[in-house]
Design a protein around this motif. Structure first.
Motif, PDB file in Angstrom:
ATOM      1  N   MET A 279     -10.478   2.866  14.537  1.00 59.59           N
ATOM      2  CA  MET A 279     -10.387   1.443  14.011  1.00 59.59           C
ATOM      3  C   MET A 279     -11.395   1.216  12.614  1.00 59.59           C
ATOM      4  N   ASP A 280     -12.065   2.064  12.367  1.00 60.95           N
ATOM      5  CA  ASP A 280     -12.850   1.825  11.064  1.00 60.95           C
ATOM      6  C   ASP A 280     -11.990   2.478   9.910  1.00 60.95           C
ATOM      7  N   ASP A 281     -10.855   3.047  10.163  1.00 59.96           N
ATOM      8  CA  ASP A 281     -10.314   3.739   9.221  1.00 59.96           C
ATOM      9  C   ASP A 281      -8.994   3.105   8.716  1.00 59.96           C
ATOM     10  N   LEU A 282      -8.768   2.094   9.573  1.00 60.01           N
ATOM     11  CA  LEU A 282      -7.230   1.302   9.492  1.00 60.01           C
ATOM     12  C   LEU A 282      -6.722   0.920   7.860  1.00 60.01           C
ATOM     13  N   PRO A 283      -5.626   0.714   7.607  1.00 60.14           N
ATOM     14  CA  PRO A 283      -5.326   0.334   6.507  1.00 60.14           C
ATOM     15  C   PRO A 283      -6.004  -1.072   6.244  1.00 60.14           C
ATOM     16  N   PRO A 284      -6.258  -1.560   4.835  1.00 61.64           N
ATOM     17  CA  PRO A 284      -6.056  -0.848   3.903  1.00 61.64           C
ATOM     18  C   PRO A 284      -6.845   0.404   3.384  1.00 61.64           C
ATOM     19  N   GLY A 285      -8.001   0.336   4.058  1.00 58.00           N
ATOM     20  CA  GLY A 285      -8.938   1.506   3.679  1.00 58.00           C
ATOM     21  C   GLY A 285     -10.331   1.231   3.696  1.00 58.00           C
ATOM     22  N   ASN A 286     -11.415   2.096   3.304  1.00 58.19           N
ATOM     23  CA  ASN A 286     -12.538   1.864   3.358  1.00 58.19           C
ATOM     24  C   ASN A 286     -13.116   0.686   2.230  1.00 58.19           C
ATOM     25  N   PRO A 287     -13.603  -0.238   2.597  1.00 59.47           N
ATOM     26  CA  PRO A 287     -14.018  -1.268   1.708  1.00 59.47           C
ATOM     27  C   PRO A 287     -14.864  -0.790   0.658  1.00 59.47           C
ATOM     28  N   GLU A 288     -15.720   0.002   0.590  1.00 60.55           N
ATOM     29  CA  GLU A 288     -16.563   0.451  -0.408  1.00 60.55           C
ATOM     30  C   GLU A 288     -15.898   1.188  -1.303  1.00 60.55           C
ATOM     31  N   LEU A 289     -14.804   2.065  -0.850  1.00 58.31           N
ATOM     32  CA  LEU A 289     -13.937   2.972  -1.815  1.00 58.31           C
ATOM     33  C   LEU A 289     -13.041   1.879  -2.484  1.00 58.31           C
ATOM     34  N   ILE A 290     -12.902   0.857  -1.920  1.00 60.78           N
ATOM     35  CA  ILE A 290     -11.420  -0.053  -2.281  1.00 60.78           C
ATOM     36  C   ILE A 290     -12.399  -0.921  -3.665  1.00 60.78           C
ATOM     37  N   ARG A 291     -13.625  -1.068  -3.268  1.00 52.98           N
ATOM     38  CA  ARG A 291     -14.532  -1.745  -4.309  1.00 52.98           C
ATOM     39  C   ARG A 291     -14.785  -0.906  -5.444  1.00 52.98           C
ATOM     40  N   GLN A 292     -14.879   0.341  -5.370  1.00 52.15           N
ATOM     41  CA  GLN A 292     -15.153   1.455  -6.441  1.00 52.15           C
ATOM     42  C   GLN A 292     -13.953   1.648  -7.335  1.00 52.15           C
ATOM     43  N   ILE A 293     -12.863   1.672  -6.397  1.00 53.84           N
ATOM     44  CA  ILE A 293     -11.182   1.898  -7.236  1.00 53.84           C
ATOM     45  C   ILE A 293     -11.171   0.599  -8.048  1.00 53.84           C
ATOM     46  N   ALA A 294     -11.542  -0.649  -7.709  1.00 53.06           N
ATOM     47  CA  ALA A 294     -11.245  -1.825  -8.502  1.00 53.06           C
ATOM     48  C   ALA A 294     -12.241  -1.999  -9.664  1.00 53.06           C
ATOM     49  N   ARG A 295     -13.478  -1.326  -9.444  1.00 49.76           N
ATOM     50  CA  ARG A 295     -14.384  -1.384 -10.440  1.00 49.76           C
ATOM     51  C   ARG A 295     -13.994  -0.358 -11.515  1.00 49.76           C
ATOM     52  N   ARG A 296     -13.470   0.637 -11.120  1.00 43.79           N
ATOM     53  CA  ARG A 296     -13.039   1.603 -12.097  1.00 43.79           C
ATOM     54  C   ARG A 296     -11.888   1.329 -12.938  1.00 43.79           C
ATOM     55  N   HIS A 297     -10.951   0.469 -12.334  1.00 44.83           N
ATOM     56  CA  HIS A 297      -9.796   0.019 -13.033  1.00 44.83           C
ATOM     57  C   HIS A 297     -10.529  -1.287 -13.913  1.00 44.83           C
ATOM     58  N   MET A 298     -11.373  -1.810 -13.509  1.00 47.36           N
ATOM     59  CA  MET A 298     -11.870  -2.882 -14.396  1.00 47.36           C
ATOM     60  C   MET A 298     -12.538  -2.240 -15.705  1.00 47.36           C
ATOM     61  N   GLU A 299     -13.381  -1.076 -15.368  1.00 47.89           N
ATOM     62  CA  GLU A 299     -14.025  -0.438 -16.598  1.00 47.89           C
ATOM     63  C   GLU A 299     -12.972   0.251 -17.355  1.00 47.89           C
ATOM     64  N   ASN A 300     -11.747   0.573 -16.930  1.00 44.65           N
ATOM     65  CA  ASN A 300     -10.595   1.132 -17.695  1.00 44.65           C
ATOM     66  C   ASN A 300      -9.815  -0.229 -18.309  1.00 44.65           C
ATOM     67  N   GLY A 301     -10.333  -1.335 -18.301  1.00 51.12           N
ATOM     68  CA  GLY A 301      -9.752  -2.568 -19.056  1.00 51.12           C
ATOM     69  C   GLY A 301      -8.471  -3.261 -18.171  1.00 51.12           C
ATOM     70  N   MET A 302      -8.400  -3.007 -16.643  1.00 53.55           N
ATOM     71  CA  MET A 302      -7.614  -3.603 -15.981  1.00 53.55           C
ATOM     72  C   MET A 302      -8.117  -4.096 -14.809  1.00 53.55           C
ATOM     73  N   ALA A 303      -8.169  -5.515 -14.749  1.00 56.08           N
ATOM     74  CA  ALA A 303      -8.784  -6.450 -13.629  1.00 56.08           C
ATOM     75  C   ALA A 303      -7.636  -6.271 -12.467  1.00 56.08           C
ATOM     76  N   VAL A 304      -8.331  -5.912 -11.140  1.00 64.59           N
ATOM     77  CA  VAL A 304      -7.061  -5.952 -10.431  1.00 64.59           C
ATOM     78  C   VAL A 304      -7.920  -6.786  -8.998  1.00 64.59           C
ATOM     79  N   ASP A 305      -7.181  -6.988  -8.257  1.00 60.73           N
ATOM     80  CA  ASP A 305      -7.480  -7.668  -6.924  1.00 60.73           C
ATOM     81  C   ASP A 305      -7.826  -6.704  -6.166  1.00 60.73           C
ATOM     82  N   PRO A 306      -8.946  -6.481  -5.643  1.00 64.28           N
ATOM     83  CA  PRO A 306      -9.426  -5.763  -4.711  1.00 64.28           C
ATOM     84  C   PRO A 306      -8.570  -5.776  -3.163  1.00 64.28           C
ATOM     85  N   SER A 307      -7.894  -6.873  -2.811  1.00 61.63           N
ATOM     86  CA  SER A 307      -7.194  -7.002  -1.698  1.00 61.63           C
ATOM     87  C   SER A 307      -5.707  -6.483  -1.927  1.00 61.63           C
ATOM     88  N   GLU A 308      -5.429  -6.072  -3.000  1.00 62.49           N
ATOM     89  CA  GLU A 308      -4.181  -5.448  -3.468  1.00 62.49           C
ATOM     90  C   GLU A 308      -4.093  -3.748  -3.098  1.00 62.49           C
TER      91      GLU A 308
END
Lengths: 469, 469
Positions: free
Chosen positions: B141-170
């Motif tokens: 249950m801790d692993d259900l989609p969409p995924g681990n919230p902290e990793l999702i935050r880091q992915i969103a952050r990396r996209h932002m650093e690379n110049g693309m603002a994304v909605d983490p809920s996507e």
């Protein structure tokens, strides 16, 4: 908007969405300038705008940091609301149920997963760690299907110990039994085909059928003997069926173990019509009897049984390691595995293989089985005691779920909603049929150690059922 | 056969198949009796028969053990032979190529994966180990989609650093980009639909299209600018296209980076026709220029770009962690993820999140990029030097593969077979088209440090090409 305003708006949006957390450092002016292809002065202007808006603050010699937000920032993913409609979307209902359990920190009578406490995950994780230290130059090529050779050998060995000789070259390692079931169904049938399932049936079968654009045909299933071979024989004489999906051992949700004679009869009937059967045997190791049950696969002479299993229920759910024995569909399932997820990571495969080789898998399972068998009786007794007349309970022969029939007219979805308000989850019967049957049934998980809290939860459920009468 | 003979035959079969290895202990007589539901005397008789046949031996106070076999037992899985036919089955060809590389211990110019040596897997693995120690009662249950919230935050952050603002809920975490691509295609199109791809195209696109029962339409693609928007415009005016699948950054195999203006134009054209586009951006971080490339997703205003990526090429291939940003298809992809593999394990997700948070991801990438850029030049120079006139080479702007055009008439599959005999692998051009184009092209991986062995391999390839002229 100017460039600097756009950048400021972007960053402010990321702070609002929780991508950048309070107190976290922003990328430096130089980094941002480089990554966004903006001039240093544009970035400085954007940061200074954000500072003036109170979104960030500059700290000498350290850079820019996110200031505390005015309101709490949502850090976790909010679960989708539970959708109730007459045409139940089974997969969305299941996902919502699982999410509710997690997000509400509720008594987990609704979960399909076992209490993780008695499982030897820490030990397996130690193996994984040692394996990672030994193998620092792994590539995906080492992980390609069919899977890690040592795990495949251990799986074949375990099948042999359980009385079923299998050819290791038939074994394909998958991401849990879920992937195995999906790949086997895709290999065995085509979109538009009719697939026979038990009634009630394990919902992941319905998910796979729905997803592939196939049609589920629900066949009456006896709570002690399994799918009605008589009904199936009639159906096969009248219409084309492409495949059959069953759980002969400790079916989810009914808990029965199909008698050997009926297993043999089922395989013979399907073989006669050349119909493949996908067997989900994930609860195989969780029997309450004196010895291992047999698998349908053991009666297969034509390569028509596609056996699916996993370590998620018996050893560790965390690694998502399952496998398929797809009979004559082996080459096809292996290819589909490659297309679907490319590879299953080797590290968890090797860690499980080492555990199976070196540790007391049987000892662990004996302990777990004993606990489940006791709790099956306690849960059934509690339901009988607290629920109103007209309630029926199953007598599971393995696994860890109880199937409870509520008095006619009680809607399990309403009970689900009311129970959730009291921080109790249940598995509504709606999940186990695509036709909207079993609306007055619920599934209860009894894998957790019996406690006052669980007893109280069953009591509360009983009172809620009385209110719904 | 009697019961004891059947049991003996079973065990002997398992020894022959390598399930039981030389020197390994058999299950005890008591265990076997219990598991197989046979009497002790039947088991003893079977064991004694096996002893007399020299298959096993009994050791006092220890039990029964497998004796050394007469011939070597195959412990590894034998790769399927490479099938050559005019109607190339792309997925089988790709799988065979990968297997050959592994099983022949060959110079890996044919692999699609980067040299694992410079990647910080040991460090990430340390995080994973610490996470496992802290979390001993994880459930699925801790692993259900969409995924681990902290990793999702880091992915969103990396996209932002690379110049693309994304909605983490996507963001939806997947088992590598392979799963993301499959799920996105299934969400965006239906069986029978026509899907536009580049020509040559990344083969996993063809796999996904083949698997879903869709049709690939290969559109001319410029080795510097990417897919021909002019050709695409003509096609769209004449026929129905359900979706488009492209790699705008460092395309596999051509290596180009689509210019920003053309990216914008492509998204505008497809938006105008309301056609979703699946963008595979796994090489995003491996650019040779001064700054990050843009993604198609950055030009999307209608939620029609389904962006797929992973950490497999930039951080660790071993964990198989990818993600999708499916735009308006997010809810559907999230559900399909649940149906396909239920959950992505949390431990590797959290370990990657910790690395991204705490370690020098950018420093690591700078080093890797610099190495690839140098080796791109060295590989191109070596091919130019050793291959005959009429050979062409690509000029990759990122990633780690070179696309080599051989003189007309040279069959890359024959070259592949000859090279394999000399323990050199290449990627035959046949893999990059479903129409049988590019039969005189090969893909060469240059991610490994330049060495005498690699130079010698390129020289040998050049000689083989001359022989095939």
């Amino acid at each position: 908007m100017n460039l600097y305003e756009t950048l400021a708006a972007d960053i402010e949006g990321q702070v609002k969405r929780g991508v950048l957390l309070e107190g976290e450092r922003l990328p430096s002016v130089r980094q941002t300038s480089q990554h966004r292809n903006l001039s240093i002065s544009t970035v400085l202007r954007a940061y200074s705008l954000l500072e003036s808006r109170g979104v960030i603050e500059s700290r000498p010699q350290s850079g820019y940091f996110v200031r505390p937000p005015l309101r709490g920032v949502a850090r976790d993913v909010v679960p989708a609301p539970l959708v109730l409609s007459s045409a139940v979307d089974v997969s969305r209902l299941v996902l919502s149920t699982l999410r509710s359990i997690r997000s509400h920190n509720a008594v987990p009578l609704g979960t399909p997963y076992p209490d993780p406490a008695p499982y030897p995950w820490p030990r397996i994780s130690q193996y994984a760690n040692a394996i990672a230290r030994r193998n620092q130059d792994w590539t995906v090529m080492d992980d390609l299907p069919p899977g890690n050779p040592e795990l495949i050998r251990q799986i074949a060995r375990r099948h042999m110990e359980n009385g079923m000789a299998v050819d290791p070259s038939e074994i394909i390692v998958t991401v849990g039994a879920t992937e195995a079931i999906n790949l086997c169904l895709q290999a065995a049938a085509r979109p538009g085909d009719t697939i026979v399932v038990e009634s009630p049936t394990y919902y992941a079968f319905l998910h796979a059928i729905e997803r592939m654009g196939m049609r589920a045909l629900e066949v009456p299933t006896d709570p002690r003997d399994g799918i009605s071979i008589e009904a199936l024989r009639t159906i096969l004489s009248q219409q084309r069926v492409a495949a059959c999906m069953v759980m002969p051992n400790f079916q989810n949700p009914l808990g029965f173990q199909m008698p050997d004679a009926r297993k043999r009869e089922l395989v013979a009937l399907l073989s006669q019509h050349d119909i493949p059967v996908i067997e989900n045997d994930v609860y195989h190791e969780l029997y309450y009897g004196d010895s291992h049950p047999t698998s349908l696969k053991a009666y297969d002479t034509k390569g028509l049984v596609l056996h699916c299993s996993s370590f998620s229920k018996s050893l560790t759910a965390n690694y998502r390691i399952g496998w398929a024995l797809p009979g004559r569909y082996t080459a096809q399932v292996e290819k589909l595995k490659f297309l679907n997820t490319l590879a299953t990571p080797s590290q968890p495969q090797m860690a499980i293989a080492e555990y199976l080789q070196n540790d007391g898998y049987d000892r662990h399972l004996r302990k777990v089985r004993k606990g489940y068998e006791q709790r099956a009786r306690m849960m059934a007794a509690a339901v009988t005691r607290f629920f109103p007349a007209g309630t029926s309970v199953s007598t599971p022969q393995g696994g860890y779920v109880l199937w409870v029939g509520l008095p006619q007219g009680v809607d399990a979805m309403r009970l689900y909603a009311l129970a959730l308000e009291r921080k109790i989850t249940i598995g509504p019967g709606h999940m186990f049929s695509a036709r909207g049957s079993y609306t007055n049934y619920i599934r209860l998980n009894y894998s957790y150690p019996w406690s006052k809290e669980i007893e109280q939860a069953v009591r509360t459920l009983g009172l809620l059922v009385r209110d719904l009468l």
